[in-house]
Motif scaffolding. Structure first.
Motif, PDB file in Angstrom:
ATOM      1  N   SER A 142       7.834  17.739 -34.428  1.00 26.13           N
ATOM      2  CA  SER A 142       8.192  18.965 -33.704  1.00 26.13           C
ATOM      3  C   SER A 142       9.633  19.372 -34.012  1.00 26.13           C
ATOM      4  O   SER A 142       9.931  20.556 -34.207  1.00 26.13           O
ATOM      5  CB  SER A 142       8.037  18.755 -32.198  1.00 26.13           C
ATOM      6  OG  SER A 142       6.706  18.455 -31.872  1.00 26.13           O
ATOM      7  N   LYS A 200       5.675  11.224 -38.969  1.00 23.34           N
ATOM      8  CA  LYS A 200       4.545  10.277 -38.978  1.00 23.34           C
ATOM      9  C   LYS A 200       4.599   9.212 -40.082  1.00 23.34           C
ATOM     10  O   LYS A 200       5.257   8.200 -39.947  1.00 23.34           O
ATOM     11  CB  LYS A 200       3.225  11.058 -39.029  1.00 23.34           C
ATOM     12  CG  LYS A 200       3.016  11.959 -37.796  1.00 23.34           C
ATOM     13  CD  LYS A 200       1.628  12.516 -37.719  1.00 23.34           C
ATOM     14  CE  LYS A 200       1.443  13.551 -36.627  1.00 23.34           C
ATOM     15  NZ  LYS A 200       1.075  13.061 -35.333  1.00 23.34           N
ATOM     16  N   GLY A 247       3.374  21.076 -33.722  1.00 19.07           N
ATOM     17  CA  GLY A 247       4.181  20.407 -32.720  1.00 19.07           C
ATOM     18  C   GLY A 247       4.399  21.266 -31.492  1.00 19.07           C
ATOM     19  O   GLY A 247       3.840  22.358 -31.361  1.00 19.07           O
TER      20      GLY A 247
HETATM   21  C1  LIG Z   1       1.095  19.148 -38.884  1.00 20.24           C
HETATM   22  C2  LIG Z   1       1.904  18.698 -37.715  1.00 20.24           C
HETATM   23  N1  LIG Z   1       3.124  19.222 -37.525  1.00 20.24           N
HETATM   24  C3  LIG Z   1       3.907  18.841 -36.511  1.00 20.24           C
HETATM   25  C4  LIG Z   1       3.477  17.894 -35.608  1.00 20.24           C
HETATM   26  C5  LIG Z   1       4.355  17.472 -34.483  1.00 20.24           C
HETATM   27  O1  LIG Z   1       4.782  16.169 -34.671  1.00 20.24           O
HETATM   28  P1  LIG Z   1       5.346  15.303 -33.447  1.00 20.24           P
HETATM   29  O2  LIG Z   1       4.177  15.046 -32.542  1.00 20.24           O
HETATM   30  O3  LIG Z   1       5.892  14.077 -34.107  1.00 20.24           O
HETATM   31  O4  LIG Z   1       6.396  16.108 -32.784  1.00 20.24           O
HETATM   32  C6  LIG Z   1       2.209  17.320 -35.760  1.00 20.24           C
HETATM   33  C7  LIG Z   1       1.720  16.306 -34.828  1.00 20.24           C
HETATM   34  O5  LIG Z   1       0.564  15.912 -34.829  1.00 20.24           O
HETATM   35  C8  LIG Z   1       1.397  17.743 -36.835  1.00 20.24           C
HETATM   36  O6  LIG Z   1       0.169  17.248 -37.013  1.00 20.24           O
END
Ligand SMILES: Cc1ncc(COP(=O)(O)O)c(C=O)c1O
Length: 408
Positions: free
Chosen positions: A105, A254, A139
């Motif tokens: 995010s 991730k 996110g």
């Molecule tokens: C493509 C994508 N972008 C952004 C995010 C957001 O990541 P985070 O949950 O680490 O903030 C995710 C989370 O699943 C995602 O799949």
């Protein structure tokens, strides 16, 4: 009584969470002694499996020598510089630089700000529009929430960012029309090469290439959100390489650390860096206290070493062959009606339009049978650790087949 912890993406009034107490390899155990094969790499993030001593040692050693500091000027430290160099080197963006943060995010909001700052620096103050793609997930920070293509995730928060517009997920003509109408005001398009949380949708033929062309023609940046697809998941370090499309910014998180420490970031192409670096007095007034956190960087480096040494991107292709043939066999039997995915990222649609309460029942039955998968709308998704053995892949498929019987 609900638990004290307000669970992410949970119903605040809900109770009854399964308490995990142990993780090793691709397996987890809860406090009732139940064992699970993790068919989802936690939340699409654990490439190398759990309990890897090499990463634990790297984090421990980092914390014992230089526990933590910040990377705001005038400070830096070798582990952050080394990680940035490593990520740039494996990325498709030559001579790029890397901004670090703690989540996907944050990487998305960072990319949006860099895209808009680039336009401002070039004297294109009107270029503010961020184009999102239907079904996209980016996110939950304010930029990412505004850029959600999954409508329910945008609702219930009041006003979001202005200047965000949507294109169709599969039909590139929708992007062409938007560019024709607003091209000179578009700062960036944000797009997952393979849509993950939206249901595992690889791009339609030529979609990404045409999007690249449209961005280039109209002076907009292409942000490929590789938070799920990065670090081996699609059979290369990045899906940009898998699909042969070169973006201006890549967001990642991730798989960069397999989740051992919270880590994310943005790979910034040379073209964008040139704009940011042009005026020596320009300051990028954006950064998190934990941007480049040493322990997270140490985890990232050790994790990248494992992905490289164990050839896990190639391994993802093998997983893809085995998983797709298992899922396609279920489709041929009439238990699924569509199979989507690539390499280490798959979904099987049970029946078009099936309610998520039914796929949740399938997921729950799978948990009872010892396999973790994710219900998304009318589909069940898999993204196992890239170290999963063939027998465990087969178990994931067999358990899905058995669990589907709850819908009979
Ligand atoms: C493509 C994508 N972008 C952004 C995010 C957001 O990541 P985070 O949950 O680490 O903030 C995710 C989370 O699943 C995602 O799949």
């Amino acid at each position: 009584m609900p638990p004290k912890l307000l669970h992410p993406f949970g119903k605040p009034a809900a109770d009854g969470f399964r308490q995990l107490v142990k993780a090793e390899g691709v397996r987890l155990w809860d406090d009732q002694g139940n064992e699970y094969i993790d068919g989802l790499g936690s939340l699409w993030f654990c490439q190398v499996g759990y309990g890897r001593q090499e990463i634990i040692d790297a984090v421990t050693e980092q914390m014992q020598t230089m526990t933590v500091y910040n990377a705001f000027p005038p400070w830096g430290y070798p582990v952050a510089e080394e990680l940035a160099r490593r990520i740039s080197d494996v990325s498709p963006l030559d001579d790029s630089r890397v901004f670090l943060c703690c989540s996907g995010s944050e990487s998305i909001d960072t990319a949006f700000k860099i895209a808009r700052a680039t336009a401002q620096l070039k004297g294109e103050g009107d270029r503010q529009i961020i184009v999102r793609r239907e079904r996209g997930y980016h996110g939950v920070n304010i930029g990412g929430t505004s850029a959600q293509g999954i409508a329910p995730n945008r609702e219930g928060w009041g006003d979001l960012l202005p200047h965000v517009m949507e294109i169709d997920a599969d039909d590139i003509e929708s992007a062409a029309s938007l560019f024709a109408a607003h091209g000179e005001r578009i700062a960036a398009v944000v797009c997952e090469p393979v849509q993950g949380a939206g249901g595992v949708f690889p791009p339609t033929e030529g979609y990404l290439e045409r999007l690249r062309e449209l961005c280039t023609k109209h002076g907009a940046l292409l942000i490929l959100d590789e938070v799920i697809t990065g670090f081996g998941r699609t059979g290369n370090w990045f899906a940009s390489q898998t699909y042969g499309v070169t973006p201006d910014l890549i967001t990642f998180a991730k798989g960069v650390s397999s989740g051992y420490q919270p880590l994310g970031g943005v790979i910034v192409s040379r073209g964008v860096c040139d704009v940011l670096e042009a005026d020596p007095n320009y300051m990028l007034r954006h950064g998190y206290t934990y941007s480049g956190h040493p322990a997270a960087c140490a985890a990232g480096l050790a994790n990248i070493n494992i992905i490289e040494r164990e050839g896990l991107a190639d391994r993802a292709n093998h997983i893809g062959e085995r998983m797709s043939s298992g899922l396609n066999a279920l489709r041929d039997d009439g238990q699924l009606d569509e199979v989507r995915g690539i390499a280490g990222l798959w979904a099987g649609r049970i029946r078009e339009g099936l309610d998520v309460s039914d796929t949740v029942r399938v997921r729950d039955r799978m948990l009872d049978l010892g396999v973790i998968a994710r219900p998304i709308g009318d589909s069940i998704a898999f993204a196992p650790p890239l170290v999963i053995e063939d027998t465990d892949i087969d178990t994931c498929i067999d358990v899905l087949a058995e669990a589907l019987k709850v819908l009979d």
